[in-house]
Design an enzyme around this catalytic site. Structure first.
Site, PDB file in Angstrom:
ATOM      1  N   CYS A  10       0.868  -1.184   0.000  1.00 46.05           N
ATOM      2  CA  CYS A  10       0.000   0.000   0.000  1.00 46.05           C
ATOM      3  C   CYS A  10       0.903   1.231   0.000  1.00 46.05           C
ATOM      4  CB  CYS A  10      -0.986  -0.027   1.167  1.00 46.05           C
ATOM      5  SG  CYS A  10      -0.232  -0.041   2.809  1.00 46.05           S
ATOM      6  N   ARG A  16      -3.437  -0.733   5.397  1.00 41.37           N
ATOM      7  CA  ARG A  16      -4.031  -1.817   4.598  1.00 41.37           C
ATOM      8  C   ARG A  16      -3.109  -3.015   4.410  1.00 41.37           C
ATOM      9  NH1 ARG A  16      -5.261   1.998  -0.301  1.00 41.37           N
ATOM     10  NH2 ARG A  16      -3.309   2.834   0.551  1.00 41.37           N
ATOM     11  N   ASP A 120      -9.032   3.237   2.218  1.00 41.19           N
ATOM     12  CA  ASP A 120      -7.903   3.471   3.120  1.00 41.19           C
ATOM     13  C   ASP A 120      -8.371   3.982   4.483  1.00 41.19           C
ATOM     14  OD1 ASP A 120      -5.549   4.021   4.326  1.00 41.19           O
ATOM     15  OD2 ASP A 120      -4.660   5.038   2.591  1.00 41.19           O
TER      16      ASP A 120
END
Ligand code: 4NP
Length: 154
Positions: A10, A16, A120
């Site tokens: 990420c 994440r 996110d």
């Protein structure tokens, strides 16, 4: 099956991709698969930091401990190490391709998410804003991805 190495990527490697790393390790453990699993960020902004509090908390609620993971930036040499590189969103997939990675998948290509970006949690105002959905998406996509690796269609 030979040892498959998977890298989840990420932006910051604090929200994440550490969740993806922790969940993938848990699924592999349950299935007794000897995968090597890691995660990284395309930025160096959070190098050495623990995952964000909400990711640690949602993982913990699902009996997955990601508190010992530490953020690191993607390295060019990761290209030569990992068989599969899985980005959490299209921007980071593009960034990886700019760095010369060739085998980059989007996590949202799996299960029935139609190529969606993983939302996110860094930008959520509250824990309840949607992190449970993020967890579900990551878990469902990983289950599909790992099944495909197991049956040789990936
Ligand atoms: P991640 O989330 O890429 O899922 O780890 C983010 C973490 C930090 C920032 C952005 C996204 N940041 O702007 O510092």
């Amino acid at each position: 099956m030979s040892q498959i190495k998977i890298l989840f990527v990420c932006l910051g490697n604090i929200c994440r991709s550490p969740l993806a790393e922790g969940i993938a390790k848990e699924i592999s453990k349950t299935k007794n698969l000897k995968f090597e699993i890691d995660s990284a960020g395309t930025s160096s902004w959070h190098e050495g930091e623990v995952p964000c509090a909400d990711s640690i908390k949602i993982a913990h609620m699902h009996h997955v401990d990601i508190s010992k993971l530490r953020a690191r930036q993607v390295k060019r040499t990761d290209k030569n190490i990992f068989d599969l590189v899985v980005a959490m969103d299209a921007d980071n997939k593009k960034k990886l391709e700019t760095l010369g990675f060739r085998n980059v998948y989007l996590l949202g290509e799996f299960a029935d998410y139609l190529g969606a970006d993983v939302p996110d949690p860094y930008f959520f105002d509250t824990f309840d804003e949607g992190i449970e959905n993020v967890y579900t998406m990551i878990e469902r996509c990983l289950t599909d991805l790992i099944e495909k690796v197991e049956n040789g269609t990936l």
